[in-house]
Scaffold this active site. Structure first.
Site, PDB file in Angstrom:
ATOM      1  N   TYR A 138       0.834  -1.204   0.000  1.00  0.00           N
ATOM      2  CA  TYR A 138       0.000   0.000   0.000  1.00  0.00           C
ATOM      3  C   TYR A 138       0.871   1.258   0.000  1.00  0.00           C
ATOM      4  O   TYR A 138       0.635   2.198  -0.761  1.00  0.00           O
ATOM      5  CB  TYR A 138      -0.915  -0.016   1.231  1.00  0.00           C
ATOM      6  CG  TYR A 138      -1.843   1.165   1.334  1.00  0.00           C
ATOM      7  CD1 TYR A 138      -2.905   1.317   0.448  1.00  0.00           C
ATOM      8  CD2 TYR A 138      -1.668   2.124   2.327  1.00  0.00           C
ATOM      9  CE1 TYR A 138      -3.766   2.392   0.554  1.00  0.00           C
ATOM     10  CE2 TYR A 138      -2.530   3.208   2.442  1.00  0.00           C
ATOM     11  CZ  TYR A 138      -3.581   3.335   1.554  1.00  0.00           C
ATOM     12  OH  TYR A 138      -4.433   4.406   1.651  1.00  0.00           O
ATOM     13  N   LYS A 142       1.260   4.320  -2.813  1.00  0.00           N
ATOM     14  CA  LYS A 142       1.044   5.732  -2.480  1.00  0.00           C
ATOM     15  C   LYS A 142       2.272   6.595  -2.835  1.00  0.00           C
ATOM     16  O   LYS A 142       2.135   7.730  -3.277  1.00  0.00           O
ATOM     17  CB  LYS A 142       0.691   5.878  -0.996  1.00  0.00           C
ATOM     18  CG  LYS A 142      -0.719   5.409  -0.663  1.00  0.00           C
ATOM     19  CD  LYS A 142      -1.756   6.255  -1.367  1.00  0.00           C
ATOM     20  CE  LYS A 142      -3.180   5.864  -1.017  1.00  0.00           C
ATOM     21  NZ  LYS A 142      -4.180   6.682  -1.725  1.00  0.00           N
ATOM     22  N   TRP A 204      -4.659  -8.309  18.940  1.00  0.00           N
ATOM     23  CA  TRP A 204      -3.350  -8.586  18.331  1.00  0.00           C
ATOM     24  C   TRP A 204      -2.247  -7.735  18.925  1.00  0.00           C
ATOM     25  O   TRP A 204      -2.443  -6.555  19.223  1.00  0.00           O
ATOM     26  CB  TRP A 204      -3.430  -8.299  16.829  1.00  0.00           C
ATOM     27  CG  TRP A 204      -3.888  -9.473  16.003  1.00  0.00           C
ATOM     28  CD1 TRP A 204      -4.729 -10.479  16.394  1.00  0.00           C
ATOM     29  CD2 TRP A 204      -3.526  -9.755  14.652  1.00  0.00           C
ATOM     30  NE1 TRP A 204      -4.914 -11.367  15.366  1.00  0.00           N
ATOM     31  CE2 TRP A 204      -4.186 -10.952  14.284  1.00  0.00           C
ATOM     32  CE3 TRP A 204      -2.707  -9.128  13.714  1.00  0.00           C
ATOM     33  CZ2 TRP A 204      -4.063 -11.514  13.012  1.00  0.00           C
ATOM     34  CZ3 TRP A 204      -2.575  -9.684  12.448  1.00  0.00           C
ATOM     35  CH2 TRP A 204      -3.237 -10.879  12.110  1.00  0.00           C
ATOM     36  N   ASP A 271       2.838  -6.348  15.643  1.00  0.00           N
ATOM     37  CA  ASP A 271       2.450  -5.040  16.175  1.00  0.00           C
ATOM     38  C   ASP A 271       2.315  -3.973  15.088  1.00  0.00           C
ATOM     39  O   ASP A 271       1.634  -2.980  15.266  1.00  0.00           O
ATOM     40  CB  ASP A 271       3.517  -4.546  17.171  1.00  0.00           C
ATOM     41  CG  ASP A 271       3.169  -4.904  18.610  1.00  0.00           C
ATOM     42  OD1 ASP A 271       1.980  -5.140  18.893  1.00  0.00           O
ATOM     43  OD2 ASP A 271       4.087  -4.934  19.435  1.00  0.00           O
TER      44      ASP A 271
END
Length: 314
Positions: A138, A142, A204, A271
């Site tokens: 992604y 961009k 998570w 994370d």
């Protein structure tokens, strides 16, 4: 260039950002707002996009349409995140140039910045180090969009500008647990745990990463501000200048939802980036600041979720 009104094409108008833009521009009668659903116009299709621009001739464009999602979606669908976003950007920016749009605002993401970077993140940190692996497809798409905007400005004199928002949340967000970002996911999880009287909710990661959360109506205000007051090849950060840990955010959301159970953290799961706080000094010097308090924004978002369960993306 100051954009005083005209035809404004808002791409992705049914999404989180697009809906906020529609709310904002509903109070600006000098603008004629143009929208198309995905069924009416597939922005990945350059021929269809060109035909639309040739017919409508928008004066300005806000490029808010994108393939978006959280860590899990981005990690498991890298081809979709890279290819769909490249196709949308290429088609829209090319058509905006070909049919003489006066101004385009391209919206990026904090994903463009390196994983390890000095905080708060300045705009000139772009491409100074490796990206976070889980959202690199992604982010790379961009970055390509940014470079294309800068290229059209340099090669063709186009007033194409690029804004980089912090993590967004608000009404019309995606609450699907498989594809949502962290805040709507937490709202949905705690809401369902409350309804089912679940003794605990497992989240998570460790909860230690910090994030900057921007209420989407503040972003809409910033977009309108930039269309009117900003013209530069330099990207510009859009944020609130304040960060909170995922653990703290989860506690606040649990409190607002009214869930009484325990939060457990699954540290075997990733994370993501440890911190993502933007340097917003450029926006502040221009004269814009975010207005929405985090608790107020979360409460507003949860209220919207409760009132729109039937139609929300869940």
């Amino acid at each position: 260039m100051s954009s005083s009104g005209g035809k404004l094409f808002i791409t992705g108008h049914n999404g989180l950002v697009g809906r906020a833009l529609l709310r904002h521009y509903a109070e600006k009668p000098e603008w004629q707002i143009i929208t198309r659903t995905r069924a009416e116009l597939d922005l990945r299709d350059p021929h269809a996009t060109n035909a639309f621009f040739e017919t409508e001739r928008p004066d300005c464009v806000i490029l808010a349409a994108a393939k978006v999602g959280g860590i899990k979606a981005s990690y498991t669908q890298p081809v979709d995140f890279l290819l769909d976003n490249l196709q949308i950007q290429n088609a829209v920016l090319s058509a905006a140039h070909r049919y003489d749009a006066k101004k385009v605002l391209f919206l990026g993401s904090t994903c463009i910045y390196p994983k390890v970077v000095e905080m708060p993140i300045r705009e000139d940190s772009l491409l100074t180090g490796p990206m976070e692996e889980t959202n690199a497809p992604y982010g790379i798409a961009k970055i390509a969009g940014i470079k294309l905007c800068q290229g059209y400005r340099h090669q063709h004199g186009r007033d194409f500008i690029c804004g980089m928002p912090a993590n967004l949340y608000g009404p019309f967000d995606n609450f699907d647990p498989e594809h949502s970002h962290v805040l709507p996911s937490l709202i949905r999880r705690f809401h369902e745990a409350k309804r089912s009287n679940a003794p605990f909710v497992t989240l998570w990661g460790s909860g230690t990463p910090k994030r900057e959360f921007l209420f989407v109506d503040d972003l809409a205000s910033a977009c309108a501000f930039l269309l009117d007051h900003y013209s530069s090849a330099e990207i510009i950060n859009i944020g609130c200048g304040w960060e909170i840990s995922i653990r703290e955010a989860a506690e606040i959301i649990r409190e607002i939802v009214g869930y009484q159970g325990e939060i457990k953290w699954d540290t075997s799961q990733p994370d993501g980036n440890p911190r993502r706080l933007l340097d917003i000094s450029r926006m502040e010097k221009l004269g814009w600041k975010a207005k929405t308090d985090f608790r107020e924004g979360v409460a507003h978002t949860y209220q919207w979720f409760l009132e729109n369960r039937a139609t929300a993306r869940t």
